[in-house]
Every structure is written in C-alpha cells, then in structure tokens.
Write a protein that holds these residues in place. Structure first.
Motif, PDB file in Angstrom:
ATOM      1  N   ALA A  42     -33.587  -0.215  74.298  1.00 34.01           N
ATOM      2  CA  ALA A  42     -31.934  -0.697  74.588  1.00 34.01           C
ATOM      3  C   ALA A  42     -31.993   0.012  75.928  1.00 34.01           C
ATOM      4  O   ALA A  42     -30.158   0.047  76.616  1.00 34.01           O
ATOM      5  CB  ALA A  42     -30.963   0.311  73.198  1.00 34.01           C
ATOM      6  N   ALA A  84     -25.688  -4.485  70.137  1.00 37.26           N
ATOM      7  CA  ALA A  84     -25.780  -3.051  69.081  1.00 37.26           C
ATOM      8  C   ALA A  84     -23.887  -2.334  68.873  1.00 37.26           C
ATOM      9  O   ALA A  84     -23.005  -3.778  70.384  1.00 37.26           O
ATOM     10  CB  ALA A  84     -25.264  -2.458  70.546  1.00 37.26           C
ATOM     11  N   GLN A  88     -23.918   2.486  68.036  1.00 36.85           N
ATOM     12  CA  GLN A  88     -25.302   2.715  68.910  1.00 36.85           C
ATOM     13  C   GLN A  88     -24.985   2.104  70.096  1.00 36.85           C
ATOM     14  O   GLN A  88     -26.078   3.245  70.932  1.00 36.85           O
ATOM     15  CB  GLN A  88     -25.883   1.361  68.081  1.00 36.85           C
ATOM     16  N   ARG A  89     -24.296   1.386  71.430  1.00 34.31           N
ATOM     17  CA  ARG A  89     -24.279   1.512  72.752  1.00 34.31           C
ATOM     18  C   ARG A  89     -24.549   3.080  72.984  1.00 34.31           C
ATOM     19  O   ARG A  89     -24.389   3.943  73.737  1.00 34.31           O
ATOM     20  CB  ARG A  89     -23.006   1.014  73.126  1.00 34.31           C
ATOM     21  N   THR A  92     -27.235   5.022  72.908  1.00 28.41           N
ATOM     22  CA  THR A  92     -28.397   4.736  73.889  1.00 28.41           C
ATOM     23  C   THR A  92     -27.815   5.353  75.045  1.00 28.41           C
ATOM     24  O   THR A  92     -28.779   5.971  75.786  1.00 28.41           O
ATOM     25  CB  THR A  92     -28.087   3.353  73.560  1.00 28.41           C
ATOM     26  N   HIS A 131     -33.968   3.261  68.865  1.00 28.07           N
ATOM     27  CA  HIS A 131     -32.400   2.634  68.515  1.00 28.07           C
ATOM     28  C   HIS A 131     -33.010   1.298  67.067  1.00 28.07           C
ATOM     29  O   HIS A 131     -34.087   1.535  66.902  1.00 28.07           O
ATOM     30  CB  HIS A 131     -32.175   1.673  69.511  1.00 28.07           C
ATOM     31  N   ILE A 133     -31.390  -1.187  66.886  1.00 27.37           N
ATOM     32  CA  ILE A 133     -30.316  -2.525  66.628  1.00 27.37           C
ATOM     33  C   ILE A 133     -31.303  -3.723  66.340  1.00 27.37           C
ATOM     34  O   ILE A 133     -32.597  -4.103  66.682  1.00 27.37           O
ATOM     35  CB  ILE A 133     -30.350  -2.501  68.559  1.00 27.37           C
TER      36      ILE A 133
END
Length: 184
Positions: A42, A84, A88-89, A92, A131, A133
C-alpha cells in the motif's frame, strides 16, 4: 479521486506525527507521490542518499547530519488507495511516516523492528507490518516477453530477465538443452 487533495491530507497527518517528535515536517521536504504500478504494498518510504554518501559507509553512518534529507520520499499505491477505507489510508500514511522518521532520527531505516514499532505507538497506531486491503482483481504488472531456445521448450521470460538479456548484462540457458535463450 483528487490526488492533490490526498497529498495535502498526507502532509497534514505527517505534520502532526513529526510534531510529536519535535520536528518540522516542512523542513525535510518529503516527496509524496502515488504509483499506478504498486499493486502489492500500500505504501513505500525511504531515503535516496546523495552522491556524497558512499553506500559502503552506510552501516557506520551515525551522525544524522550526513544524510541528505532533501531526498526523503513516501509513495502510495493508487489501486489499493482507491479500495482502502479512510482508516486503512490513515494507518498506511502513519506507517510510511514512521519509516521516514526512522531515517531522520537514526540516519537509517530499521525496517519493522523495535524502533519502528515504538514510532508507530507514539504516533497512536498499532505497529502492524502488513495491510489488509482487498487486492482481489488487481493484476500484477509483470509482463511476459516472448523468448525461445534451440529445443523450443522455452516460450517466455519475465520482464526483468528479458531486460537483462536485452542489455547483455546476463545470459540465460535452457534447462533442457543447455542452449542460449534468445528474445523472439
């Protein structure tokens, strides 16, 4: 998706993380970009060292002043970013920021070891390495290139191997007939 708006959001989160360590994010001029080619990870962060630093000296580089911080970067995956969730973003972003902070504070990256984990915790996130994702349907972009050998058993090479063969930096031989593999 407005990628410039996303970069501004990344910069805002980075400023907050840097401030937790008494650092000014703007001073380090971290290059932030998105890549359409990244389909597995990611994000990616690092430091492109200046030509003044000899790579052989890197294990012994301890004074932080010797690292050219104009070349710090964070790169994020376009395909995964679109899939995502906002959480999640953010995770990351902080994950990659902690790699950049590791370079700044220690003069090198320690990967995902104890130091990086401590940076993640101080930034308020669990120190997760990978991750989650969903990558379903995202194809890897490793292209196959037509190749052949004298016995005809070889039909293709990966793009990396084909590039090496094309440049003449490496020669490949067929496992069956031991003949040279050539691009067709």
């Amino acid at each position: 998706m407005n990628w410039l708006q996303e970069i501004k959001r990344i910069d805002t989160i980075a400023k907050d993380c840097f401030a937790k360590f008494g650092l000014n994010y703007d001073y380090y001029n971290v290059e932030v970009s998105f890549s359409k080619r990244m389909t597995r990870c990611a994000g990616k962060a690092g430091c492109k060292f200046s030509d003044l630093v000899d790579p052989e000296d890197m294990p012994y580089l301890t004074p932080v002043d010797e690292v050219d911080f104009d070349r710090l970067y964070m790169k994020f995956s376009c395909p995964l970013w679109l899939r995502a969730t906002p959480e999640q973003r953010d995770e990351t972003i902080v994950h990659e920021i902690c790699h950049v902070l590791d370079y700044i504070l220690n003069g090198k990256s320690n990967g995902h070891n104890r130091v990086w984990k401590q940076l993640m915790i101080k930034c308020g996130y669990p120190p997760k390495r990978c991750h989650n994702i969903d990558r379903t349907g995202i194809a890897r972009r490793n292209k196959r290139v037509a190749a052949s050998c004298p016995c005809g058993s070889m039909t293709s090479l990966g793009s990396t191997q084909a590039g090496r063969l094309r440049r003449g930096t490496f020669a490949y031989r067929c496992r069956k007939c031991k003949g040279d593999i050539v691009l067709t």
